[in-house]
Motif scaffolding. Structure first.
Motif, PDB file in Angstrom:
ATOM      1  N   HIS A 236     -13.418 -32.156 -48.756  1.00 22.65           N
ATOM      2  CA  HIS A 236     -12.691 -33.376 -48.415  1.00 22.65           C
ATOM      3  C   HIS A 236     -11.723 -33.132 -47.263  1.00 22.65           C
ATOM      4  O   HIS A 236     -11.573 -33.953 -46.381  1.00 22.65           O
ATOM      5  CB  HIS A 236     -11.866 -33.874 -49.612  1.00 22.65           C
ATOM      6  CG  HIS A 236     -12.659 -34.575 -50.658  1.00 22.65           C
ATOM      7  ND1 HIS A 236     -13.539 -33.926 -51.471  1.00 22.65           N
ATOM      8  CD2 HIS A 236     -12.716 -35.874 -51.016  1.00 22.65           C
ATOM      9  CE1 HIS A 236     -14.096 -34.788 -52.298  1.00 22.65           C
ATOM     10  NE2 HIS A 236     -13.615 -35.985 -52.047  1.00 22.65           N
TER      11      HIS A 236
ATOM     12  N   GLY B 259      -5.592 -31.333 -56.632  1.00 18.39           N
ATOM     13  CA  GLY B 259      -5.709 -32.784 -56.497  1.00 18.39           C
ATOM     14  C   GLY B 259      -4.844 -33.339 -55.382  1.00 18.39           C
ATOM     15  O   GLY B 259      -5.314 -34.144 -54.572  1.00 18.39           O
ATOM     16  N   ILE B 260      -3.594 -32.890 -55.320  1.00 18.01           N
ATOM     17  CA  ILE B 260      -2.698 -33.418 -54.282  1.00 18.01           C
ATOM     18  C   ILE B 260      -3.167 -32.985 -52.900  1.00 18.01           C
ATOM     19  O   ILE B 260      -3.244 -33.799 -51.985  1.00 18.01           O
ATOM     20  CB  ILE B 260      -1.258 -32.932 -54.536  1.00 18.01           C
ATOM     21  CG1 ILE B 260      -0.711 -33.590 -55.801  1.00 18.01           C
ATOM     22  CG2 ILE B 260      -0.364 -33.271 -53.364  1.00 18.01           C
ATOM     23  CD1 ILE B 260       0.651 -33.115 -56.180  1.00 18.01           C
TER      24      ILE B 260
ATOM     25  N   PHE C  68      -6.113 -32.069 -51.551  1.00 21.65           N
ATOM     26  CA  PHE C  68      -7.287 -32.623 -50.876  1.00 21.65           C
ATOM     27  C   PHE C  68      -7.191 -34.128 -50.702  1.00 21.65           C
ATOM     28  O   PHE C  68      -7.630 -34.662 -49.680  1.00 21.65           O
ATOM     29  CB  PHE C  68      -8.589 -32.187 -51.545  1.00 21.65           C
ATOM     30  CG  PHE C  68      -9.036 -33.025 -52.701  1.00 21.65           C
ATOM     31  CD1 PHE C  68      -9.690 -34.228 -52.495  1.00 21.65           C
ATOM     32  CD2 PHE C  68      -8.832 -32.599 -54.002  1.00 21.65           C
ATOM     33  CE1 PHE C  68     -10.115 -34.991 -53.557  1.00 21.65           C
ATOM     34  CE2 PHE C  68      -9.249 -33.357 -55.061  1.00 21.65           C
ATOM     35  CZ  PHE C  68      -9.895 -34.548 -54.841  1.00 21.65           C
ATOM     36  N   THR C  69      -6.581 -34.837 -51.666  1.00 21.38           N
ATOM     37  CA  THR C  69      -6.487 -36.285 -51.475  1.00 21.38           C
ATOM     38  C   THR C  69      -5.611 -36.596 -50.260  1.00 21.38           C
ATOM     39  O   THR C  69      -5.917 -37.491 -49.479  1.00 21.38           O
ATOM     40  CB  THR C  69      -5.885 -36.978 -52.710  1.00 21.38           C
ATOM     41  OG1 THR C  69      -4.712 -36.292 -53.109  1.00 21.38           O
ATOM     42  CG2 THR C  69      -6.849 -37.004 -53.859  1.00 21.38           C
ATOM     43  N   TRP C  70      -4.554 -35.818 -50.093  1.00 20.64           N
ATOM     44  CA  TRP C  70      -3.652 -36.082 -48.986  1.00 20.64           C
ATOM     45  C   TRP C  70      -4.351 -35.833 -47.651  1.00 20.64           C
ATOM     46  O   TRP C  70      -4.317 -36.668 -46.736  1.00 20.64           O
ATOM     47  CB  TRP C  70      -2.404 -35.216 -49.113  1.00 20.64           C
ATOM     48  CG  TRP C  70      -1.339 -35.602 -48.160  1.00 20.64           C
ATOM     49  CD1 TRP C  70      -1.109 -36.863 -47.672  1.00 20.64           C
ATOM     50  CD2 TRP C  70      -0.371 -34.748 -47.558  1.00 20.64           C
ATOM     51  NE1 TRP C  70      -0.042 -36.825 -46.820  1.00 20.64           N
ATOM     52  CE2 TRP C  70       0.430 -35.545 -46.731  1.00 20.64           C
ATOM     53  CE3 TRP C  70      -0.099 -33.388 -47.650  1.00 20.64           C
ATOM     54  CZ2 TRP C  70       1.492 -35.032 -45.996  1.00 20.64           C
ATOM     55  CZ3 TRP C  70       0.961 -32.877 -46.927  1.00 20.64           C
ATOM     56  CH2 TRP C  70       1.741 -33.680 -46.101  1.00 20.64           C
TER      57      TRP C  70
ATOM     58  N   PHE D 263      -7.508 -35.686 -46.980  1.00 15.21           N
ATOM     59  CA  PHE D 263      -8.589 -36.643 -46.757  1.00 15.21           C
ATOM     60  C   PHE D 263      -8.012 -37.985 -46.312  1.00 15.21           C
ATOM     61  O   PHE D 263      -8.537 -38.635 -45.403  1.00 15.21           O
ATOM     62  CB  PHE D 263      -9.406 -36.816 -48.038  1.00 15.21           C
ATOM     63  CG  PHE D 263     -10.663 -37.618 -47.848  1.00 15.21           C
ATOM     64  CD1 PHE D 263     -11.794 -37.027 -47.324  1.00 15.21           C
ATOM     65  CD2 PHE D 263     -10.717 -38.954 -48.189  1.00 15.21           C
ATOM     66  CE1 PHE D 263     -12.964 -37.763 -47.146  1.00 15.21           C
ATOM     67  CE2 PHE D 263     -11.868 -39.695 -48.007  1.00 15.21           C
ATOM     68  CZ  PHE D 263     -12.995 -39.097 -47.488  1.00 15.21           C
ATOM     69  N   ALA D 264      -6.909 -38.390 -46.956  1.00 18.25           N
ATOM     70  CA  ALA D 264      -6.269 -39.653 -46.587  1.00 18.25           C
ATOM     71  C   ALA D 264      -5.842 -39.627 -45.124  1.00 18.25           C
ATOM     72  O   ALA D 264      -6.075 -40.591 -44.376  1.00 18.25           O
ATOM     73  CB  ALA D 264      -5.058 -39.902 -47.481  1.00 18.25           C
TER      74      ALA D 264
ATOM     75  N   LEU E 138     -10.077 -41.514 -53.410  1.00 19.33           N
ATOM     76  CA  LEU E 138      -8.689 -41.091 -53.444  1.00 19.33           C
ATOM     77  C   LEU E 138      -7.975 -41.476 -54.741  1.00 19.33           C
ATOM     78  O   LEU E 138      -6.797 -41.205 -54.909  1.00 19.33           O
ATOM     79  CB  LEU E 138      -7.947 -41.677 -52.245  1.00 19.33           C
ATOM     80  CG  LEU E 138      -8.443 -41.138 -50.914  1.00 19.33           C
ATOM     81  CD1 LEU E 138      -7.822 -41.883 -49.758  1.00 19.33           C
ATOM     82  CD2 LEU E 138      -8.123 -39.657 -50.794  1.00 19.33           C
TER      83      LEU E 138
ATOM     84  N   ILE F  35      -2.607 -38.246 -60.388  1.00 15.44           N
ATOM     85  CA  ILE F  35      -1.984 -36.921 -60.401  1.00 15.44           C
ATOM     86  C   ILE F  35      -0.610 -36.930 -59.753  1.00 15.44           C
ATOM     87  O   ILE F  35       0.367 -36.448 -60.329  1.00 15.44           O
ATOM     88  CB  ILE F  35      -2.862 -35.901 -59.641  1.00 15.44           C
ATOM     89  CG1 ILE F  35      -4.274 -35.890 -60.215  1.00 15.44           C
ATOM     90  CG2 ILE F  35      -2.255 -34.532 -59.691  1.00 15.44           C
ATOM     91  CD1 ILE F  35      -5.250 -35.102 -59.381  1.00 15.44           C
TER      92      ILE F  35
ATOM     93  N   PRO G  81      -5.712 -44.694 -48.275  1.00 11.51           N
ATOM     94  CA  PRO G  81      -5.094 -43.543 -47.628  1.00 11.51           C
ATOM     95  C   PRO G  81      -3.581 -43.672 -47.468  1.00 11.51           C
ATOM     96  O   PRO G  81      -2.860 -42.677 -47.579  1.00 11.51           O
ATOM     97  CB  PRO G  81      -5.776 -43.504 -46.264  1.00 11.51           C
ATOM     98  CG  PRO G  81      -7.097 -44.119 -46.501  1.00 11.51           C
ATOM     99  CD  PRO G  81      -6.869 -45.193 -47.518  1.00 11.51           C
TER     100      PRO G  81
ATOM    101  N   VAL H 191      -1.982 -43.041 -50.801  1.00 13.45           N
ATOM    102  CA  VAL H 191      -2.030 -41.612 -51.092  1.00 13.45           C
ATOM    103  C   VAL H 191      -1.023 -40.848 -50.251  1.00 13.45           C
ATOM    104  O   VAL H 191      -0.372 -39.912 -50.726  1.00 13.45           O
ATOM    105  CB  VAL H 191      -3.459 -41.084 -50.863  1.00 13.45           C
ATOM    106  CG1 VAL H 191      -3.483 -39.576 -50.951  1.00 13.45           C
ATOM    107  CG2 VAL H 191      -4.391 -41.680 -51.882  1.00 13.45           C
TER     108      VAL H 191
ATOM    109  N   SER I  78       1.818 -38.514 -51.733  1.00 13.82           N
ATOM    110  CA  SER I  78       1.887 -37.088 -51.423  1.00 13.82           C
ATOM    111  C   SER I  78       3.244 -36.723 -50.864  1.00 13.82           C
ATOM    112  O   SER I  78       3.763 -35.635 -51.134  1.00 13.82           O
ATOM    113  CB  SER I  78       0.809 -36.705 -50.412  1.00 13.82           C
ATOM    114  OG  SER I  78      -0.423 -37.204 -50.817  1.00 13.82           O
TER     115      SER I  78
END
Lengths: 302, 432
Positions: free
Chosen positions: A37, A89-90, A92-94, A96-97, B213, B219, B264, B267, B271
């Protein structure tokens, strides 16, 4: 059947599958998922700088992102003392975002990289970019020729370091006690995973890379535990998924990469069911013949 | 980005459509943050990632069956396929030799692959323009309609109701499953309900954030909140607030810049909260932990210097205010030169010592303080020797640490316990 597409997919599946075996055995399947990701922002930035796809800067950018992901996960886990699953989790989501945002920002500037391509690749179009020598000698699509050197590289690294891979995968403590730098092997694997992800990304998209990395190795590992056999079986299942998946996709007019992953998953479940049935048969027989010690053993194992 | 009018429109909720979007994203963010906290505490947050990817084929199948974007059916579809994915992950990791993370990655990519396959079939069938199923990939909060809001509100209320009603049993189960079993709680039913709530929150959440996402919405709020409190009730409130704010923020960006996907930005906000908390939260944040470490090591250093001064004077049988050369100190004990300079500066500031060029002299307070440290050291040695039966040559290293930690209260107890001793095991005098 379109040979160009099928061969490109085959090499993608081989490259992903071989590395996936090690990811799976090292209990790092989700780290592979994370990397696949998070190379996205690297790809977008490199693309913006270089202006073309599948160029050298793109590789460097994405490989760097892969390493940054691993470092970020380790940082969050060890330094910030966040639990491991949340760190993954944090991270890769970040990343990717950020990648998706970058694409959205620069789509207006007319870059040729859209969300669809990112998400499920465009292997159907590989034939648009062919390599033709002397005006008539057709050598196949460029995407395929991009995969072949990666395949050679991975094969060489795995074959020549086979003992090292084996020992650092199955018994890292022992390896460390022998003076082998376990973390160096770890980062080598992570770099190769990033490299493969970037190369495969164009053909099958970011998320389905994970499918090719995990599903065939998991299927292989179900029926055999020997490292060499797992790798060989992975290649077999990868081939099956590619060939049948291609047929399926053409028949239903759907995404080719999606079809291949669907077939890979179906193969996993078929093998699993067969295995369960064989086990039941064996247990039933041993009940009649040798007094059911196998049943006992089976229970203990569970 | 849009102009100031768009901004005001959004913040002041000037249009009914904006009200729907804002209420919708707030509810989605809050309910996922709330239920995600339990997933986080059970350390199954990556399962949430698998469930959210797995919602895609459900959404597609529901659409294929209904031939329209009926919110209830899409929700039902993603709920069912999310549950199937949960069960498959559990089965695979329990009944095969595959590890849990492999099972998660396997189901995640398989379901997502099938989802993409179905999605492309729908798109190639020519209904893509009206279906807008693409929004389920990276989220589009602006697409939230009035009818959707009723459903979201229903689901959010259901989740809040569930958490409030079962707060105590859930708390016990999440922190100590074995204990919950032993006191006869219906753990399996609770787990079933909790999983259903998680799948439900995901099925709703993917409307705003998209399947890829969605995991972050489960999480990150909990991970961020964890740095601020250890109390479950506060954890839940903080996580829900962070989720709600981020949902609102994502909707805001996507409203003022319509080309932007919502997910995004939600997220990114989440983050920033999570990583920001990891750094800056007081107490368990990294910076305050590093500061605490530094202040501890400074304290230990200056106490060690005082102790050495005392021991030198004791050896010479000299007056407590005699001058001592720095070089004598270095001979007596190893000090890092740079740290040493900092250490004597701290002591000087506290008026424990007086510095004159390369000579040092203890003040009255300094003398008392140095005696206190040596006393603690020797008391502890004696305690280890007499009460713990350790050999006399094994007790020093432990006392080196304990002398910095022992409180005056413990000191009193030690003295009493050891019956007002005069000498330590090495026959050195314990200073008054």
């Amino acid at each position: 059947m379109d040979i160009g597409i099928v061969f490109t997919a085959l090499f993608v599946a081989f490259n992903c599958g071989i590395l996936g075996v090690f990811l799976m055995l090292r209990k790092m399947a989700m780290v592979g998922d994370a990397i696949s990701h998070s190379v996205l922002p690297g790809i977008v930035i490199a693309y913006l700088i270089a202006g073309t796809r599948a160029s050298f800067p793109m590789l460097i950018g994405a490989a760097a992102m892969g390493l940054i992901t691993t470092v970020l996960i380790e940082f969050l886990t060890k330094k910030a003392r966040l639990q491991n699953d949340a760190s993954i989790g944090i991270s890769f989501t970040w990343l990717f975002a950020i990648g998706v945002i970058l694409i959205a920002v620069f789509t207006k500037g007319g870059i040729d990289l859209d969300q669809e391509c990112v998400l499920y690749g465009d292997i159907a179009y590989v034939n648009l970019d062919k390599i033709i020598v002397d005006g008539n000698l057709y050598l196949g699509p460029r995407a395929m020729w991009n995969q072949i050197p990666v395949f050679v590289l991975i094969s060489v690294v795995i074959l020549f370091g086979f003992r090292g891979w084996q020992i650092t995968t199955f018994n890292p403590d022992y390896a460390a006690s022998m003076g082998i730098s376990v973390s160096r092997w770890h980062y080598l694997l992570m770099s190769m995973v990033s490299l493969v992800t970037v190369m495969a990304f164009e053909a099958v998209g970011a998320i389905l890379v994970v499918g090719f990395m995990i599903i065939p190795p998991a299927t292989a590992y179900l029926i055999n535990s020997k490292l060499k056999m797992v790798i060989v079986l992975t290649l077999v299942f990868a081939t099956l998924s590619v060939l049948l998946g291609y047929r399926l996709a053409i028949y239903f007019n759907g995404s080719i990469a999606g079809g291949m992953i669907s077939v890979a998953g179906i193969i996993f479940f078929v093998i699993w069911c067969l295995q369960q049935m064989v086990k039941k048969l064996l247990v039933a027989r041993s009940d009649e013949n040798v007094g059911g010690w196998l049943v006992q053993e089976n229970k203990i194992i569970r | 980005m849009g102009d100031i009018n768009d901004f005001l429109d959004f913040v002041l909720l000037r249009e009914p459509n904006i009200v729907y979007v804002v209420v919708g994203t707030l509810l989605i963010g809050a309910s996922s943050g709330l239920i995600g906290t339990f997933a986080f505490l059970k350390k199954t947050s990556l399962l949430g990632d698998a469930i959210s990817h797995s919602a895609l084929p459900g959404v597609c199948l529901a659409f294929m069956y209904m031939q329209e974007k009926n919110a209830i059916f899409l929700l039902l579809g993603s709920f069912v396929s999310g549950w199937i994915a949960t069960l498959l992950v559990e089965w695979i990791s329990r009944r095969t030799k595959l590890k849990n993370d492999t099972a998660i990655a396997l189901i995640l990519s398989f379901f997502f692959g099938v989802g993409i396959f179905l999605l492309t079939i729908i798109q190639n069938g020519g209904q893509a323009a009206q279906s807008g199923l693409n929004n389920f990939l990276v989220g589009k909060a602006a697409a939230i309609q009035r009818f959707d809001i009723y459903i979201f509100s229903g689901v959010a209320l259901l989740i809040i109701f569930f958490v409030v009603t079962f707060y105590r049993p859930l708390k016990i189960m999440v922190f100590d499953r074995d204990y919950a079993l032993s006191i006869g709680l219906p753990v399996r039913i609770l787990e079933f309900l909790l999983n259903s709530a998680i799948v439900l929150a995901i099925a709703v959440g993917i409307q705003a954030v998209g399947v890829i996402l969605m995991a972050a919405l489960l999480i990150s709020p909990a991970a961020a909140a964890r740095f601020w409190t250890y109390k479950l009730s506060r954890l839940l409130v903080i996580a829900a607030s962070i989720g709600a704010f981020s949902g609102w923020f994502g909707a805001f960006v996507s409203y003022t810049a319509p080309d932007m996907p919502t997910g995004p930005w939600i997220v990114t906000s989440l983050s920033v909260f999570a990583i920001g908390s990891a750094f800056f939260a007081p107490g368990s944040g990294m910076i305050s932990r590093i500061k605490l470490q530094q202040s501890n090591s400074r304290k230990m250093l200056s106490e060690n210097i005082l102790k050495s001064l005392f021991q030198i004077l004791e050896g010479r049988d000299a007056n407590s205010h005699d001058w001592i050369k720095k070089s004598t100190l270095f001979e007596h004990r190893f000090f890092d030169r740079i740290k040493f300079q900092k250490g004597i500066r701290t002591l000087d500031k506290k008026h424990f010592i007086i510095i004159d060029g390369d000579k040092i002299r203890l003040t009255k307070q300094g003398w008392a303080e140095s005696k206190r440290i040596v006393r603690l050291h020797r008391l502890w040695e004696l305690y280890l020797y007499e009460k713990m039966n350790l050999a006399a040559d094994h007790i020093h290293p432990n006392a080196e640490t304990m002398e910095h930690i022992l409180t005056p209260e413990l000191e009193k107890i030690l003295i009493k316990e050891l019956d007002y001793p005069e000498k330590d095991p090495h026959q050195s005098k314990i200073p008054e």
